[in-house]
Scaffold this active site. Structure first.
Site, mmCIF file in Angstrom:
data_model
loop_
_atom_site.group_PDB
_atom_site.id
_atom_site.type_symbol
_atom_site.label_atom_id
_atom_site.label_comp_id
_atom_site.label_asym_id
_atom_site.label_seq_id
_atom_site.Cartn_x
_atom_site.Cartn_y
_atom_site.Cartn_z
ATOM 1 N N ALA A 11 -4.515 56.663 20.401
ATOM 2 C CA ALA A 11 -4.326 57.205 21.824
ATOM 3 C C ALA A 11 -5.222 56.612 22.530
ATOM 4 C CB ALA A 11 -4.283 58.582 21.021
ATOM 5 N N ASN A 42 1.745 48.109 22.975
ATOM 6 C CA ASN A 42 2.283 47.895 24.276
ATOM 7 C C ASN A 42 3.405 46.813 24.201
ATOM 8 O OD1 ASN A 42 0.384 50.118 24.949
ATOM 9 N ND2 ASN A 42 -1.570 48.627 24.985
ATOM 10 N N THR A 218 -5.333 31.382 26.451
ATOM 11 C CA THR A 218 -5.101 31.610 27.961
ATOM 12 C C THR A 218 -6.637 32.367 28.371
ATOM 13 O OG1 THR A 218 -5.605 34.228 26.876
ATOM 14 C CG2 THR A 218 -2.924 33.443 27.292
ATOM 15 N N GLY A 220 -7.696 33.679 31.466
ATOM 16 C CA GLY A 220 -7.750 34.972 33.208
ATOM 17 C C GLY A 220 -7.395 33.939 33.708
ATOM 18 N N GLY A 223 -5.713 30.130 34.467
ATOM 19 C CA GLY A 223 -4.536 29.579 34.128
ATOM 20 C C GLY A 223 -4.721 29.757 32.704
ATOM 21 N N ASP A 245 -6.871 46.811 37.255
ATOM 22 C CA ASP A 245 -6.908 47.097 35.679
ATOM 23 C C ASP A 245 -6.372 45.375 34.858
ATOM 24 O OD1 ASP A 245 -7.239 48.263 33.631
ATOM 25 O OD2 ASP A 245 -5.808 50.158 33.727
ATOM 26 N N ASP A 251 -1.607 42.044 26.416
ATOM 27 C CA ASP A 251 -0.235 42.606 25.604
ATOM 28 C C ASP A 251 1.198 42.013 26.079
ATOM 29 O OD1 ASP A 251 -1.711 43.154 23.871
ATOM 30 O OD2 ASP A 251 -2.318 45.438 24.193
#
Length: 305
Positions: A11, A42, A218, A220, A223, A245, A251
């Site tokens: 949480a 997620n 990855t 961002g 690519g 966001d 995920d």
């Protein structure tokens, strides 16, 4: 098409504050929000929304956060029959966010510390029947290694999302079929310090040599890079219509990538599909609300073609 996920649930308790308090100081005027989190959860929800049959192994406490988690999985169609109810409380992260976006995070792993090899053993049938096993690293190393080994022994394709990154034990490397670090995680896996001097392509090649499998780094807005036996290839980014966001982008990418691989898509095509999912996710606040459905992705892909 079946995905098995071994990872975390927690949480997230977020407070946006005018400024971070100093020692002994109380700051008023905060805005509070709470929500479901944890990379494993997620990724499981993300894969289920894209049409996969998903089973999840994680650990939660016998508390309100744990009950909320089970309700989320029931609502999203994630199989949670093997989720461990631990003696400790559900993992909680406390997040203070300043107006600049700077944040301070404290995490109490709680129940996740009880996720061990025995729990993974009880999940073995789910791993064996899956097309892809997804493992992330917010859980004890014992559980990570046990899950990857079970995947290898059962002949299930293993995908390690190495976040949060830490150097991998030697026994892990040959158990990984697909590895998906981002730019900052890739050198950490190899135990390199900040001044290592290797470019992304060289990191991708080195990781491929270690695993013998597929490596996707990855990057961002730049690519992704794919390293396979045939060499290193680039995949262009899928620009987001707006960035609200970025929290759940990794995920979302991992979930969509696993689904595409389970469907039998070639790696390059699967990465492109996953990039669209990540692009969708960063355009919406929150993580679970931002994980796309298959219809939303199909619409985005159609509009881009």
């Amino acid at each position: 098409m079946k995905i098995a996920v071994v990872g975390s649930y927690g949480a997230g308790l977020t407070m946006r504050v005018p400024k971070a308090p100093s020692a002994g100081e109380t700051v008023a005027g905060g805005l509070f929000d709470s929500g479901a989190g944890g990379k494993g959860s997620n990724q499981a929800v993300g894969a289920a929304r894209l049409g996969a049959e998903v089973s999840l192994l994680t650990a939660v406490g016998d508390d309100e956060f744990g009950r909320s988690a089970r309700e989320l999985w029931r609502r999203e169609g994630v199989g949670a029959g093997h989720v461990l109810t631990a003696e400790a409380p559900t993992m909680v992260g406390f997040i203070l966010v300043e107006p600049s976006g700077e944040n301070r995070i404290a995490i109490a792993p709680g129940a996740l510390d009880e996720l061990d090899a025995a729990a993974v053993g009880s999940f073995r049938a789910e791993i064996a029947s899956a097309d892809v096993l997804v493992v992330s690293m917010e859980i004890p190393e014992e559980a990570v290694v046990a899950a990857l080994r079970a995947g290898r022994e059962c002949g299930t394709r293993t995908l390690l999302n190495p976040a949060p990154a830490r150097p991998l034990p030697e026994e892990c490397w040959p158990l990984i079929d697909v590895l998906t670090p981002n730019q900052t995680e890739a050198p950490v896996l190899l135990g390199l310090d900040e001044g290592h001097g290797l470019g992304d392509e060289e990191l991708a090649r080195t990781l491929h040599e270690r695993t013998g499998g597929v490596v996707v780094i990855t990057r961002g807005g730049e690519g992704a890079l794919i390293a396979e036996a045939s060499g290193v290839t680039g995949v262009p980014p899928h620009p987001a219509r707006t960035v609200v966001d970025t929290t759940g982008a990794g995920d979302s990418f991992t979930a969509a990538f696993a689904v595409a691989l389970a469907e039998g898509q070639p790696v390059g095509q699967a990465v492109e599909f996953a990039a669209v999912a990540g692009s969708h996710t960063v355009s919406i606040a929150g993580v679970v609300p931002a994980l796309p459905t298959r219809a939303q992705l199909n619409a985005l892909i159609g509009n881009a073609s």
